[in-house]
Design an enzyme around this catalytic site. Structure first.
Site, PDB file in Angstrom:
ATOM      1  N   ASN B   8       0.881  -1.170   0.000  1.00  0.00           N
ATOM      2  CA  ASN B   8       0.000   0.000   0.000  1.00  0.00           C
ATOM      3  C   ASN B   8       0.917   1.218   0.000  1.00  0.00           C
ATOM      4  OD1 ASN B   8      -1.797   2.027   0.435  1.00  0.00           O
ATOM      5  ND2 ASN B   8      -2.694   1.163   2.310  1.00  0.00           N
ATOM      6  N   LYS B  15       3.308   0.756   3.097  1.00  0.00           N
ATOM      7  CA  LYS B  15       2.906  -0.260   4.072  1.00  0.00           C
ATOM      8  C   LYS B  15       2.974  -1.607   3.378  1.00  0.00           C
ATOM      9  CE  LYS B  15      -0.519   2.539   6.453  1.00  0.00           C
ATOM     10  NZ  LYS B  15      -1.937   2.807   6.502  1.00  0.00           N
ATOM     11  N   ARG B  92      -2.569  -2.171  -3.450  1.00  0.00           N
ATOM     12  CA  ARG B  92      -3.785  -1.395  -3.225  1.00  0.00           C
ATOM     13  C   ARG B  92      -3.725  -0.181  -4.146  1.00  0.00           C
ATOM     14  NH1 ARG B  92      -5.330   2.859   1.345  1.00  0.00           N
ATOM     15  NH2 ARG B  92      -7.527   3.010   0.864  1.00  0.00           N
ATOM     16  N   HIS B 181     -12.754   2.845   0.177  1.00  0.00           N
ATOM     17  CA  HIS B 181     -12.713   1.849   1.269  1.00  0.00           C
ATOM     18  C   HIS B 181     -13.391   0.543   0.841  1.00  0.00           C
ATOM     19  CE1 HIS B 181     -12.792   5.534   4.163  1.00  0.00           C
ATOM     20  NE2 HIS B 181     -11.538   5.201   3.890  1.00  0.00           N
ATOM     21  N   HIS B 209     -17.344   2.145   8.104  1.00  0.00           N
ATOM     22  CA  HIS B 209     -15.875   2.125   8.227  1.00  0.00           C
ATOM     23  C   HIS B 209     -15.476   3.477   8.820  1.00  0.00           C
ATOM     24  CE1 HIS B 209     -11.677   1.256   6.705  1.00  0.00           C
ATOM     25  NE2 HIS B 209     -11.624   2.571   6.867  1.00  0.00           N
ATOM     26  N   GLY B 213     -10.210   8.395   8.006  1.00  0.00           N
ATOM     27  CA  GLY B 213     -11.143   8.555   6.896  1.00  0.00           C
ATOM     28  C   GLY B 213     -12.335   7.679   7.222  1.00  0.00           C
ATOM     29  N   ARG B 242     -11.505  15.798   7.584  1.00  0.00           N
ATOM     30  CA  ARG B 242     -12.282  16.061   6.363  1.00  0.00           C
ATOM     31  C   ARG B 242     -13.735  16.351   6.728  1.00  0.00           C
ATOM     32  NH1 ARG B 242     -10.566  10.740   3.168  1.00  0.00           N
ATOM     33  NH2 ARG B 242      -9.072  10.297   4.818  1.00  0.00           N
ATOM     34  N   ILE B 333     -12.010   3.869  14.824  1.00  0.00           N
ATOM     35  CA  ILE B 333     -13.065   4.368  15.710  1.00  0.00           C
ATOM     36  C   ILE B 333     -14.184   3.330  15.836  1.00  0.00           C
ATOM     37  CG2 ILE B 333     -14.810   6.181  15.994  1.00  0.00           C
ATOM     38  CD1 ILE B 333     -12.866   8.056  14.437  1.00  0.00           C
ATOM     39  N   GLU B 335     -14.096   0.163  15.611  1.00  0.00           N
ATOM     40  CA  GLU B 335     -13.736  -1.034  16.386  1.00  0.00           C
ATOM     41  C   GLU B 335     -13.491  -0.729  17.867  1.00  0.00           C
ATOM     42  OE1 GLU B 335     -10.303  -2.783  14.453  1.00  0.00           O
ATOM     43  OE2 GLU B 335     -11.271  -2.575  12.503  1.00  0.00           O
ATOM     44  N   ASN B 336     -13.121   0.508  18.160  1.00  0.00           N
ATOM     45  CA  ASN B 336     -12.620   0.804  19.513  1.00  0.00           C
ATOM     46  C   ASN B 336     -13.415   1.797  20.344  1.00  0.00           C
ATOM     47  OD1 ASN B 336     -10.056  -0.788  19.430  1.00  0.00           O
ATOM     48  ND2 ASN B 336      -9.702   0.534  17.677  1.00  0.00           N
ATOM     49  N   GLU B 386      -8.151  -5.412   5.263  1.00  0.00           N
ATOM     50  CA  GLU B 386      -8.075  -5.107   3.835  1.00  0.00           C
ATOM     51  C   GLU B 386      -6.957  -5.905   3.151  1.00  0.00           C
ATOM     52  OE1 GLU B 386      -9.019  -0.605   3.199  1.00  0.00           O
ATOM     53  OE2 GLU B 386      -8.361  -0.888   5.258  1.00  0.00           O
TER      54      GLU B 386
END
Lengths: 284, 403
Positions: B8, B15, B92, B181, B209, B213, B242, B333, B335-336, B386
């Site tokens: 990525n 990454k 990606r 995404h 998601h 972002g 954003r 966010i 998930e946590n 992903e």
């Protein structure tokens, strides 16, 4: 091809703007400037430009911190080698003799086979490097609009500039998201010559009528859709620098290019533009 | 069994992960940061938590890939003995425009198309291409596959992807909603059907998601039919920096009043807005939450707006789907952050959405159903993956190529 560290010989004229553009795109700017006042004045122009961008939402405080950390100041010419620069940009004052001696020193003393970019706004590249070695790795450039966010750069090759030099210079500007436009080797190129003409006309109008600098720039911006008014641009370049441009162009045609009285008076009062907080317009 | 290198590539970062598709697991993952700058950093973490950090100048994506490959086969910190154990590389790619509705083997034609889409994704595609070109140079005999962020949304119906502006702009410049995404929405929607033991071809789910972002997608029978990100990555819900959707006249008004250039206006909407812009504190949800707890009114407002806007999208996408079977939260966010999930589905009981507060509060970064047993619409937290989707797509493309 690597262009990660850019050497700047001097921090005058359009030097601060180019340093800002380079560090904004993640490059390191290695600045050789022995005059501490000139160096710090250059830094302060960059900071003001960045602050202005922050005020206008173009950058963040974090961007500023990162950008300023990418500027390295060296006091010995030989330190350029230590920093292993990939390209060198001359940014001394706009004076033919000074430009010539700077180019000579770079060719004679900097033992690095890298492209040399001159920033001779009002002198031809051939007149600066006449009789010098190193023509094949030299170009002359002028970014437009002058400061601080460049969109395009005028690129002038000498008769002997090599294709490798042109390729590396173009790659450098590509990294900066600035488009290169090749123009012929004329004093003043396109941007500076038109800007000088507009400012001279404005000065004549201000002398002969009641129009104010703000009104002139407003008409040029809103009416002629200019990105910035010509007087604002001259203030950003610095009226002392701008005076040198006119003086150099006057050597080509003294009947057209003459430093207007209003510019002489403003410089006399210390009103040299944005860096002084006042020029044609007020910035405080 | 295949070993896939997933890349990525960003403007100054790369990454990577090596995924063993037989185990559906990552052997090693890492990040090269500050490419092209003096203090580049390569950080790699192996499956057994062996961590290695290398700080040195990495001048380009090509050099970055060479360093990564060296580290992958490093005797002490690596996971492979020889680099030719890598069966394929999956890249990606953010924008595949209208040309790519699925992953493809990279060839000159694909590279040219990705280049063309750089015009509408200037912040992503050129850098994705740098990674592709560098990987091709470093591994010339290894198949390279492009997996597009936009591909999953290729199934959007026309009424969902067209904007209510003159049609000519679609014809001239392909201005339309593309959505992003995609790999994440695809993965969590598929996983939700598996968790609930539902037939994916008869299953409606709203996937949220929520990272720095953020986007929300309506998935019906395995296909994306509506999504919140649009032509660009600043549309839809409020994000870290954003803005998401708002009256377009506002930015024109601000540009006129503050004499802003296009670049400054773009920066305002992408770097100064969202959680950061409203709270004035940070783009980081944890910092905004802390400030809100300490009584910062703007931080409290930013939090409320963030959840409220997600709720609006959940409501409208439920209408689009004709009712949802599940709502999924994923990414940082999603998930946590339990209270964002709670507020985003607050008062949706009339739709059959009932969150279990206790379960929800206990769920941090793990796969879990957090709705009440009685809830008609299940609420599920699913950590996204992903990279696994990319690796699986690479295998699929290679198998098809063999056939």
């Amino acid at each position: 091809m690597r262009v990660a560290r850019v050497g700047f010989y001097g921090m005058r004229n359009i030097g601060p703007g180019l340093v800002q553009s380079a560090v904004n795109k993640g490059l390191t700017a290695v600045v050789f400037e022995n005059n501490s006042d000139v160096y710090h004045n250059g830094l302060s122009i960059i900071e003001k430009n960045i602050d202005n961008e922050i005020e206008h939402w173009g950058l963040t405080q974090k961007d500023k911190k990162v950008m300023m950390s990418r500027i390295e100041h060296i006091e010995r010419f030989s330190d350029f080698q230590k920093f292993d620069i990939d390209i060198i940009i001359e940014s001394v004052e706009e004076n033919l003799e000074v430009k010539q001696s700077t180019a000579k020193r770079i060719f004679d003393e900097l033992n690095m086979n890298i492209p040399v970019m001159l920033t001779a706004q009002t002198n031809s590249i051939e007149s600066v490097i006449d009789g010098l070695e190193g023509k094949e790795r030299t170009v002359n450039i002028h970014p437009v609009p002058s400061v601080p966010i460049y969109k395009i750069v005028e690129l002038i090759k000498s008769g002997k500039t090599s294709s490798s030099t042109t390729e590396i210079v173009k790659y450098f500007f590509e990294k900066l998201d600035i488009k290169c436009v090749e123009v012929e080797d004329n004093p003043g190129m396109v941007g500076p010559r038109i800007l000088v003409a507009a400012v001279l006309e404005a000065c004549d109008m201000m002398r002969d009528s009641t129009i104010r600098a703000e009104e002139f720039d407003h008409i040029m911006k809103k009416g002629l859709k200019m990105y910035k008014g010509p007087l604002t641009m001259a203030d950003e370049i610095g009226l002392d620098n701008f005076k040198l441009w006119i003086e150099e162009l006057s050597k080509v045609d003294a009947s057209v290019y003459k430093v207007p009285q209003i510019i002489i008076e403003l410089i006399g009062k210390g009103h040299t533009g944005v860096k002084a907080g006042k020029g044609f317009l007020n910035y405080k | 069994m295949m070993k896939i290198l997933v890349l990525n590539s960003g403007s100054s970062s790369l990454k990577y992960q090596v995924i063993d598709t037989s185990k559906q697991d990552s052997l090693v993952r890492g990040l090269v940061d500050r490419i092209g700058m003096q203090n580049s950093l390569l950080k790699q973490k192996r499956f057994d938590n062996d961590v290695v950090e290398v700080s040195e100048e990495i001048i380009s994506h090509s050099v970055a890939i060479e360093k990564v490959l060296d580290l992958i086969i490093d005797k002490q910190h690596g996971v492979l003995m020889r680099i030719n154990e890598i069966d394929a590389v999956g890249h990606r790619v953010v924008h595949g425009g209208e040309k790519f509705s699925r992953s493809v083997m990279i060839n000159d034609r694909v590279i040219k198309a990705i280049e063309e889409y750089s015009e509408i994704a200037p912040l992503h595609n050129p850098y994705n291409l740098r990674g592709i070109n560098a990987a091709i140079r470093a591994l010339p005999n290894v198949p390279q596959v492009a997996v597009f962020d936009t591909a999953f949304h290729a199934t959007l119906p026309e009424e969902a992807y067209m904007y209510p502006i003159p049609y000519v702009f679609y014809e001239k410049y392909k201005i339309r909603r593309y959505g992003f995404h995609g790999t994440s929405h695809y993965y969590v929607s598929k996983r939700a059907a598996e968790i609930l033991k539902r037939n994916p071809d008869d299953f409606s789910v709203i996937t949220c998601h929520l990272g720095n972002g953020a986007s929300v997608t309506a998935v019906k029978n395995g296909k994306s039919i509506e999504t919140s990100l649009g032509f660009s990555t600043i549309a839809g819900v409020m994000m870290g920096t954003r803005c998401g959707d708002f009256d377009p006249a506002v930015i024109l008004n601000i540009m006129e009043k503050e004499d802003l250039t296009i670049e400054q206006a773009v920066s305002l909407l992408t770097k100064h807005s969202g959680l950061l812009g409203v709270s004035g504190v940070s783009s980081d949800m944890r910092e905004v939450q802390n400030a809100a707890k300490n009584g910062n009114k703007k931080a409290q407002l930013a939090l409320k707006m963030f959840s409220y806007i997600i709720k609006k999208f959940i409501g409208s996408y439920s209408a689009v789907l004709g009712g949802a079977d599940a709502i999924v939260f994923t990414a940082g966010i999603g998930e946590n952050v339990a209270n964002v999930r709670e507020w985003a589905v607050d008062n949706l009981g009339y739709m059959g959405v009932e969150i279990d507060k206790e379960k929800n509060d206990s769920c941090i970064g793990k796969e879990m159903i957090v709705s009440k047993d009685s809830s008609k619409v299940k609420i599920i937290v699913i950590p996204t993956n992903e990279e696994l989707v990319i690796a699986e797509d690479v295998v699929k493309v290679m198998e098809e190529a063999d056939e």
